[in-house]
Design an enzyme around this catalytic site. Structure first.
Site, PDB file in Angstrom:
ATOM      1  N   GLY A  72      32.617  57.423  44.121  1.00  0.00           N
ATOM      2  CA  GLY A  72      32.600  56.798  42.800  1.00  0.00           C
ATOM      3  C   GLY A  72      31.415  55.864  42.637  1.00  0.00           C
ATOM      4  CB  ALA A  73      29.718  53.581  44.979  1.00  0.00           C
ATOM      5  N   GLY A  89      35.700  20.368  29.230  1.00  0.00           N
ATOM      6  CA  GLY A  89      36.543  20.852  28.136  1.00  0.00           C
ATOM      7  C   GLY A  89      35.834  21.902  27.311  1.00  0.00           C
ATOM      8  N   GLY A  90      35.837  21.686  25.984  1.00  0.00           N
ATOM      9  CA  GLY A  90      35.234  22.659  25.077  1.00  0.00           C
ATOM     10  C   GLY A  90      33.756  22.901  25.353  1.00  0.00           C
TER      11      GLY A  90
END
Ligand code: HXC
Length: 514
Positions: free
Chosen positions: A402-403, A168-169
């Site tokens: 782009g790499a 959970g938290g």
């Protein structure tokens, strides 16, 4: 007086472990208690606790009779190898280490203190999450911890070890920290197996849902996996040895005794002649940086990239590399996240970044495109552009499209870019390129395969080499692989005092791709 003194000594014992019987159960599972964990981490006798006798003030659900000194968490300041740290450890023997109002207030206060005095925070976590009986007070407590995690982010390093269940938290504070270490005995998830079964009908175990293996290899939540508590402590100490105490300090120099100007002839043979043949970039890392100094982060996650800390002539640096041994070193969604997060951390804490490039491009296909590789890949560009620390880049072999730009290129502000003679820098690889630029010729040719081969060779000779980029100054120098260590070291010495001079328009903050 004697009674009061002995009462104190008795109470003090109770603050070390809330429930000795439950502690025995932990030991049978091969774990340490919270107090033992703190003692294992800190230099002997250095611990100065805060809120030692804090107790909850909750009522209802039988809480009046369930009280523990410390409220299930030990917190305070101490030293690790002589350097100051803030540490807290959750005591699973009190209500499963669950986080109530007072438990939370101790952690929140420790985080505030750590920021004020500029020391790293180490969390040793084992917790069932929000203390259900305390309702909204428990949620408020978590909120206050999270807020302080965020305020501390980029100011002091935050490391969390997950040493048992974290449900959970209990997962979000670690997720807001810089590094998560998980033991093989631990697991972390937002909702446990029972809720998973009830809500989506899946049969899962604690381990298959949120064990260390899952988080280290698939989700990327865990940066390190270790066997047990003591190995976690050793790893945290090693990690701390690279980190500055806060963002106003430089990472600590350590004389490694390894000659920074040493040449390594074996490096000349690491990259194979054949441009599609794989090799392990870790061998390059091991040979370029100080011997035995590489501490890999996220080693099992997104393995087409390798990131971690190393030393160069004793100075801590961040290493970011493509890994040709895995998916040919392609960038994908996960490796983009891995690289961009690491670069952002390194920039926040004044680490020079050394980037080793051998990348054919971004991984094509619907899985990647539909998964958002565009916005994930953009994070690398954002992180490098944003980083103002010294940036040194070595192009070893492929640097395409782009790499090429993303992996610490000159165009994103690299201070030095060097290339090996084997470097191929171009918009795309020869095979793809000739299909586009010679499409008509190839369609008409009686021998298209033969012609394609000739075009590819021509393209490689004319374009896919380091000298075209070097002629423009996008590559500062071409060096033999064996000379890399000395070159980087000399350049690093000049850059250590770098202060970013780009005109950066004032803004509250940028809006990075997520
Ligand atoms: C109160 C808790 C608790 C909790 C455990 N305990 N979690 N008490 N609040 N959240 C208590 C148990 O009742 C038990 O008390 C003792 O801790 C030890 O727990 P066991 O179940 O015996 O241990 P184990 O078998 O090891 O299982 C550990 C566990 C399990 C998997 C963590 O306890 C569990 O599933 N707990 C609930 C987890 C959960 O749902 N948490 C989410 C809470 S909501 P006794 O008296 O029997 O010794 C939440 C949302 C916050 O966190 C959101 C903020 C962003």
């Amino acid at each position: 007086m004697g009674d009061r003194f002995s009462q104190l000594l008795e109470l003090r014992k109770k603050t070390e472990v809330a429930d000795p019987a439950a502690a025995q159960k932990l030991r049978e599972q091969g774990k340490l208690t919270a107090w033992e964990r703190v003692e294992a981490l800190l230099d002997k006798g250095s611990f100065v606790p805060i809120g030692r006798f804090v107790r909850h003030r909750a009522t209802g659900f039988g809480m009046e009779s369930r009280v523990a000194y410390g409220d299930g968490v030990i917190a305070g300041l101490g030293t690790v190898d002589g350097r100051r740290v803030a540490v807290y450890a959750q005591d699973f023997t009190f209500m499963g280490g669950s986080v109530g109002e007072m438990h939370a207030s101790k952690i929140a206060r420790l985080l505030e203190l750590a920021v004020k005095i500029g020391v790293p925070v180490v969390g040793l976590n084992e917790s069932g999450g929000a203390r259900i009986q305390e309702g909204v007070d428990s949620l408020k407590g978590y909120g206050e911890i999270f807020y302080r995690n965020v305020m501390a982010s980029g100011v002091v390093p935050q490391i969390v070890a997950i040493l048992g269940p974290c449900a959970g938290g209990a997962v979000y504070s670690p997720a807001l920290a810089d590094f998560i270490v998980m033991t093989r005995k631990s697991y972390m998830y937002i909702t446990g197996p029972k809720v998973v079964k009830a809500s989506v009908g899946e049969d899962v175990t604690h381990e298959s849902l949120g064990g260390a293996e899952v988080h280290a290899t698939r989700s990327g939540v865990a940066h390190f996996v270790v066997e047990d508590d003591l190995e976690a402590v050793r790893l945290i100490k090693r990690l701390l040895s690279y980190l500055p105490s806060n963002n106003a300090e430089d990472p600590p120099f350590l004389d490694t005794g390894d000659d920074p100007l040493r040449e390594d002839p074996a490096l000349d043979g690491v990259v194979p002649e054949d441009p599609v043949k794989p090799y392990d970039v870790r061998e390059v890392i091991a040979r370029v940086f100080d011997r035995g100094s590489f501490l890999e982060v996220h080693a099992l996650f997104a393995q087409s990239a390798v990131v971690g800390f190393a030393r160069l002539g004793g100075y801590p640096v961040c290493v970011v590399a493509n890994q040709p041994a895995y998916m040919a070193g392609c960038l994908d969604i996960d490796s983009s996240d891995k690289i961009s997060r690491f670069v952002t951390f390194c920039d926040a804490f004044n680490f020079p970044i050394v980037t080793l490039v051998d990348v054919p491009g971004f991984l094509p296909g619907t899985v990647q495109e539909h998964g958002g590789v565009i916005r994930h890949g953009a994070k690398i560009i954002y992180a490098y552009s944003d980083a103002t620390v010294p940036k040194l880049t070595v192009i070893m072999r492929k640097a395409y499209g782009g790499a090429y730009i993303a992996m610490g290129s000159k165009h994103l502000g690299a201070d030095y870019v060097i290339a090996w003679p084997t470097a191929e820098i171009a918009v795309m690889g020869p095979e793809g390129a000739i299909e586009v630029i010679y499409r008509r010729e190839l369609e008409k040719a009686p021998n298209p395969e033969e012609l394609a081969k000739q075009f590819a060779e021509k393209y490689r000779a004319e374009v896919a080499n380091p000298y075209v980029a070097a002629a423009r100054g996008y590559v500062d120098d071409v060096v033999l692989p064996r000379e890399t260590r000395a070159y980087l070291y000399r350049a690093l010495l000049h850059l250590l005092d770098k202060r970013e001079k780009h005109p950066r328009p004032p803004r509250k903050h940028g809006v990075p791709p997520v």
